[in-house]
Design a protein around this motif. Sequence first.
Motif, PDB file in Angstrom:
ATOM      1  N   CYS A  55      79.852  24.359  81.437  1.00  0.00           N
ATOM      2  CA  CYS A  55      80.622  24.146  80.208  1.00  0.00           C
ATOM      3  C   CYS A  55      82.049  24.615  80.427  1.00  0.00           C
ATOM      4  N   GLN A  56      83.009  23.752  80.147  1.00  0.00           N
ATOM      5  CA  GLN A  56      84.417  24.067  80.380  1.00  0.00           C
ATOM      6  C   GLN A  56      84.910  25.120  79.398  1.00  0.00           C
ATOM      7  N   ASP A  57      85.535  26.181  79.926  1.00  0.00           N
ATOM      8  CA  ASP A  57      86.011  27.308  79.106  1.00  0.00           C
ATOM      9  C   ASP A  57      84.906  27.768  78.165  1.00  0.00           C
ATOM     10  N   PHE A  58      83.799  28.161  78.747  1.00  0.00           N
ATOM     11  CA  PHE A  58      82.572  28.503  78.021  1.00  0.00           C
ATOM     12  C   PHE A  58      82.812  29.608  76.997  1.00  0.00           C
ATOM     13  N   ASP A  59      82.349  29.377  75.766  1.00  0.00           N
ATOM     14  CA  ASP A  59      82.404  30.408  74.721  1.00  0.00           C
ATOM     15  C   ASP A  59      81.014  30.999  74.486  1.00  0.00           C
ATOM     16  N   HIS A  60      80.055  30.155  74.136  1.00  0.00           N
ATOM     17  CA  HIS A  60      78.674  30.606  73.971  1.00  0.00           C
ATOM     18  C   HIS A  60      77.761  29.393  73.828  1.00  0.00           C
ATOM     19  N   HIS A  61      76.471  29.623  73.914  1.00  0.00           N
ATOM     20  CA  HIS A  61      75.491  28.568  73.644  1.00  0.00           C
ATOM     21  C   HIS A  61      74.953  28.768  72.233  1.00  0.00           C
ATOM     22  N   CYS A  62      75.166  27.775  71.381  1.00  0.00           N
ATOM     23  CA  CYS A  62      74.736  27.868  69.983  1.00  0.00           C
ATOM     24  C   CYS A  62      73.319  27.330  69.853  1.00  0.00           C
ATOM     25  N   LYS A  63      72.381  28.208  69.520  1.00  0.00           N
ATOM     26  CA  LYS A  63      70.987  27.796  69.387  1.00  0.00           C
ATOM     27  C   LYS A  63      70.747  26.968  68.123  1.00  0.00           C
ATOM     28  N   TRP A  64      71.642  27.092  67.141  1.00  0.00           N
ATOM     29  CA  TRP A  64      71.448  26.383  65.867  1.00  0.00           C
ATOM     30  C   TRP A  64      71.726  24.893  66.000  1.00  0.00           C
ATOM     31  N   VAL A  65      72.637  24.524  66.904  1.00  0.00           N
ATOM     32  CA  VAL A  65      72.900  23.102  67.165  1.00  0.00           C
ATOM     33  C   VAL A  65      72.376  22.686  68.531  1.00  0.00           C
ATOM     34  N   ASN A  66      71.796  23.661  69.269  1.00  0.00           N
ATOM     35  CA  ASN A  66      71.182  23.398  70.570  1.00  0.00           C
ATOM     36  C   ASN A  66      72.183  22.801  71.555  1.00  0.00           C
ATOM     37  N   ASN A  67      73.399  23.353  71.540  1.00  0.00           N
ATOM     38  CA  ASN A  67      74.445  22.830  72.414  1.00  0.00           C
ATOM     39  C   ASN A  67      75.412  23.951  72.772  1.00  0.00           C
ATOM     40  N   CYS A  68      76.118  23.761  73.887  1.00  0.00           N
ATOM     41  CA  CYS A  68      77.131  24.732  74.295  1.00  0.00           C
ATOM     42  C   CYS A  68      78.404  24.545  73.471  1.00  0.00           C
ATOM     43  N   VAL A  69      79.145  25.620  73.335  1.00  0.00           N
ATOM     44  CA  VAL A  69      80.440  25.571  72.665  1.00  0.00           C
ATOM     45  C   VAL A  69      81.502  26.021  73.664  1.00  0.00           C
ATOM     46  N   GLY A  70      82.468  25.148  73.905  1.00  0.00           N
ATOM     47  CA  GLY A  70      83.560  25.449  74.825  1.00  0.00           C
ATOM     48  C   GLY A  70      84.872  24.957  74.249  1.00  0.00           C
ATOM     49  N   ILE A  71      85.870  24.889  75.109  1.00  0.00           N
ATOM     50  CA  ILE A  71      87.202  24.499  74.652  1.00  0.00           C
ATOM     51  C   ILE A  71      87.215  23.062  74.121  1.00  0.00           C
ATOM     52  N   LEU A  72      86.312  22.216  74.607  1.00  0.00           N
ATOM     53  CA  LEU A  72      86.332  20.800  74.238  1.00  0.00           C
ATOM     54  C   LEU A  72      85.743  20.539  72.849  1.00  0.00           C
ATOM     55  N   ASN A  73      84.899  21.440  72.353  1.00  0.00           N
ATOM     56  CA  ASN A  73      84.307  21.228  71.022  1.00  0.00           C
ATOM     57  C   ASN A  73      84.428  22.464  70.129  1.00  0.00           C
ATOM     58  N   TYR A  74      85.319  23.374  70.491  1.00  0.00           N
ATOM     59  CA  TYR A  74      85.448  24.611  69.709  1.00  0.00           C
ATOM     60  C   TYR A  74      86.030  24.348  68.323  1.00  0.00           C
ATOM     61  N   LYS A  75      87.015  23.455  68.225  1.00  0.00           N
ATOM     62  CA  LYS A  75      87.642  23.176  66.926  1.00  0.00           C
ATOM     63  C   LYS A  75      86.655  22.559  65.945  1.00  0.00           C
ATOM     64  N   ILE A  76      85.866  21.598  66.415  1.00  0.00           N
ATOM     65  CA  ILE A  76      84.889  20.960  65.525  1.00  0.00           C
ATOM     66  C   ILE A  76      83.774  21.945  65.168  1.00  0.00           C
ATOM     67  N   PHE A  77      83.488  22.886  66.071  1.00  0.00           N
ATOM     68  CA  PHE A  77      82.503  23.940  65.788  1.00  0.00           C
ATOM     69  C   PHE A  77      83.001  24.838  64.661  1.00  0.00           C
ATOM     70  N   MET A  78      84.283  25.217  64.703  1.00  0.00           N
ATOM     71  CA  MET A  78      84.850  26.042  63.648  1.00  0.00           C
ATOM     72  C   MET A  78      84.905  25.286  62.321  1.00  0.00           C
ATOM     73  N   MET A  79      85.152  23.987  62.404  1.00  0.00           N
ATOM     74  CA  MET A  79      85.128  23.168  61.192  1.00  0.00           C
ATOM     75  C   MET A  79      83.724  23.139  60.585  1.00  0.00           C
ATOM     76  N   MET A  80      82.712  23.088  61.422  1.00  0.00           N
ATOM     77  CA  MET A  80      81.330  23.103  60.943  1.00  0.00           C
ATOM     78  C   MET A  80      81.011  24.419  60.233  1.00  0.00           C
ATOM     79  N   ILE A  81      81.410  25.533  60.840  1.00  0.00           N
ATOM     80  CA  ILE A  81      81.151  26.838  60.233  1.00  0.00           C
ATOM     81  C   ILE A  81      81.856  26.961  58.887  1.00  0.00           C
ATOM     82  N   THR A  82      83.122  26.587  58.846  1.00  0.00           N
ATOM     83  CA  THR A  82      83.926  26.753  57.634  1.00  0.00           C
ATOM     84  C   THR A  82      83.427  25.879  56.490  1.00  0.00           C
ATOM     85  N   SER A  83      83.212  24.594  56.769  1.00  0.00           N
ATOM     86  CA  SER A  83      82.789  23.669  55.708  1.00  0.00           C
ATOM     87  C   SER A  83      81.394  24.002  55.202  1.00  0.00           C
TER      88      SER A  83
END
Length: 305
Positions: free
Chosen positions: A119-147
């Motif tokens: 995973c590019q610029d690895f942040d963590h593996h999110c078990k709730w969405v069963n996917n890794c979170v990195g620099i390529l999907n971090y913004k959409i991940f934060m949007m998911m948490i906020t909304s």
Amino acid sequence: MKQNNYLRHGCTQTPTLYQSLTYLLYFPNILNCFLLISLLDESVIHYILLGLLTLLSLFSSIKTTLSCPTDQFLIMQIQYRKNGKHFNYENYKLDSYCDICEAYVKENTKHCKHCNRCCQDFDHHCKWVNNCVGILNYKIFMMMITSTMFQFFYTQIVYIRIIILYNTEYEKLQIDNEIQKFHFYDENDLDIKYTLSIIMLVDSFIFSILLLQLFIFHIYLSIKGITTYEFIVKPNTKKVNPQINVLNVIPEVIPNEITQKNINIQMDNKNTIIELNCSEQQLAQESQEKQNDQTEIILNNQVLS
């Protein structure tokens, strides 16, 4: 590495318990809230606001689950191999190599054991969405948490409103409209909806508190400029500065054939290893003895004088 491993996302892998639990707790709550909103006089505004928050939450959740945060250089190398081309990693200044993926990757790229891909610029593996979170999907991940967090805060407002009206102005809940033609039972229907409101209020409260804690945590990480992985790993890494001066080696007495670079200092994540060969150890001892003799002569001269 298998050619299709790098294309994995949250829906191509075996669903986890956390992922299944998310669906079981999320969708019944939202559907129930949409049904109970019709009991309120101001139902139109509630439908609009909750509808917008739900669309944002579902869009970002699906996008995060289906995103592919695999290292782009890994994908590039796999494509080069398929086309029979040579990939020159030096042109891209890639110093890290993954033995599992058999590819050169960026420095902050980590191999996720859950997804079995880098995973590019690895942040963590999110078990709730069963996917890794990195620099390529971090913004959409934060949007998911906020909304989703605001969505559950809003459902609490609806449920609290219904609970208050049930205990204070019961007759206002007896509205006969198209949506309310759906009844759980012919008798005591409002009692059932009241009970559901209490249950779903607790569910929304737990969800919103967990999401709020996660939101604040990632805001803190953004301010510090670190990832979740770095936050967890760095406190466990001990840094020991090499104390070369304890050797008490006088530079003037070191022969020309023995240079400073022969003292090999090896650093790893948790400690510092200082290795000296036999000649250097002997040199250090002789230098220490010579310095002690000189000190002793000076002290004797001072005593005699």
